[in-house]
Design a protein around this motif. Structure first.
Motif, short mmCIF file in Angstrom:
data_model
loop_
_atom_site.label_atom_id
_atom_site.label_comp_id
_atom_site.label_asym_id
_atom_site.label_seq_id
_atom_site.Cartn_x
_atom_site.Cartn_y
_atom_site.Cartn_z
N GLN A 1 0.98 -1.00 0.04
CA GLN A 1 -0.05 -0.20 -0.02
C GLN A 1 0.73 1.04 0.03
O GLN A 1 1.83 1.53 0.99
N MET A 2 0.74 2.45 -0.92
CA MET A 2 1.72 3.30 -1.07
C MET A 2 0.47 4.51 -1.50
O MET A 2 0.02 4.76 -1.66
N ASN A 3 0.97 4.82 -0.25
CA ASN A 3 0.53 6.13 0.04
C ASN A 3 0.92 7.55 -0.32
O ASN A 3 2.23 7.36 0.26
N SER A 4 0.30 8.64 0.13
CA SER A 4 0.86 10.25 0.28
C SER A 4 2.49 10.43 -0.97
O SER A 4 3.56 10.51 -1.06
N LEU A 5 2.39 9.36 -2.60
CA LEU A 5 2.61 9.16 -3.53
C LEU A 5 3.26 10.81 -3.76
O LEU A 5 2.85 11.20 -3.54
N LYS A 6 4.79 10.40 -4.32
CA LYS A 6 5.83 11.90 -4.54
C LYS A 6 5.56 11.73 -6.23
O LYS A 6 6.26 10.24 -6.29
N PRO A 7 6.40 12.72 -6.58
CA PRO A 7 7.03 12.17 -8.04
C PRO A 7 8.43 11.23 -7.93
O PRO A 7 8.25 10.63 -8.68
N GLU A 8 8.67 11.69 -6.74
CA GLU A 8 10.35 10.89 -6.78
C GLU A 8 9.91 9.30 -6.58
O GLU A 8 11.38 8.05 -6.88
N ASP A 9 8.72 9.01 -6.68
CA ASP A 9 8.68 7.31 -6.57
C ASP A 9 7.87 6.96 -8.22
O ASP A 9 8.47 5.92 -7.72
N THR A 10 7.97 7.17 -8.99
CA THR A 10 7.89 7.02 -10.52
C THR A 10 8.68 6.20 -10.44
O THR A 10 10.07 6.48 -9.91
N GLY A 11 8.56 4.65 -11.33
CA GLY A 11 9.88 4.15 -11.42
C GLY A 11 8.51 2.79 -12.00
O GLY A 11 8.34 2.64 -11.55
N VAL A 12 9.46 2.20 -12.09
CA VAL A 12 8.71 0.75 -12.17
C VAL A 12 9.36 -0.44 -10.54
O VAL A 12 10.18 -0.59 -10.32
N TYR A 13 9.07 -0.88 -10.26
CA TYR A 13 8.66 -1.14 -9.10
C TYR A 13 8.49 -3.47 -9.23
O TYR A 13 7.80 -4.11 -10.48
N TYR A 14 9.43 -3.51 -8.86
CA TYR A 14 9.90 -4.88 -9.63
C TYR A 14 10.05 -6.19 -8.26
O TYR A 14 10.15 -5.96 -6.99
#
Length: 120
Positions: free
Chosen positions: A81-94
């Motif tokens: 569960q990812m909350n309070s997402l920020k632009p720097e969280d952008t990416g591919v999650y493996y």
């Protein structure tokens, strides 16, 4: 052999939430840990979070307090569960899994990756 299938991810605005899931299947007798790495284009894949077989959770400083990992041992599935997402969280999650079959420990297994895009 271990097969991981990821789901979730997608585009979201900053401050929003997303939920990822990762299901492991195959000839597995136990899973020691499951979690996620993430990779921003041009950067190396970096560890983000994982959960141990005993339920202990571990978070990178960059996501602690905003992301929560949980697991369903019966389903060999973990959730992020990812909350309070920020632009720097952008990416591919493996997603990854450290699994065993009896006394044999498989090499670390990886999911196909899922894109998370956070817009400002």
């Amino acid at each position: 052999q271990v097969h991981l299938v990821e789901s979730g991810g997608g585009p979201v605005q900053a401050g929003g939430s997303l939920r990822l899931s990762c299901a492991a299947s195959g000839s597995i007798s136990s899973i020691n840990a499951m979690g996620w790495y993430r990779q921003v284009p041009g950067n190396q894949r970096e560890w983000a979070v994982h959960i141990s077989s005993g339920g202990s959770t571990y978070y990178a400083a960059s996501v602690k307090g905003r992301f929560t990992i949980s697991g369903d041992n019966a389903k060999n599935t973990v959730y992020l569960q990812m909350n309070s997402l920020k632009p720097e969280d952008t990416g591919v999650y493996y997603c990854f899994a450290d699994a065993s079959r009896g006394s044999y420990a498989y090499p670390r297994s990886w999911g196909q990756g899922t894109q998370v895009t956070v817009s400002s």
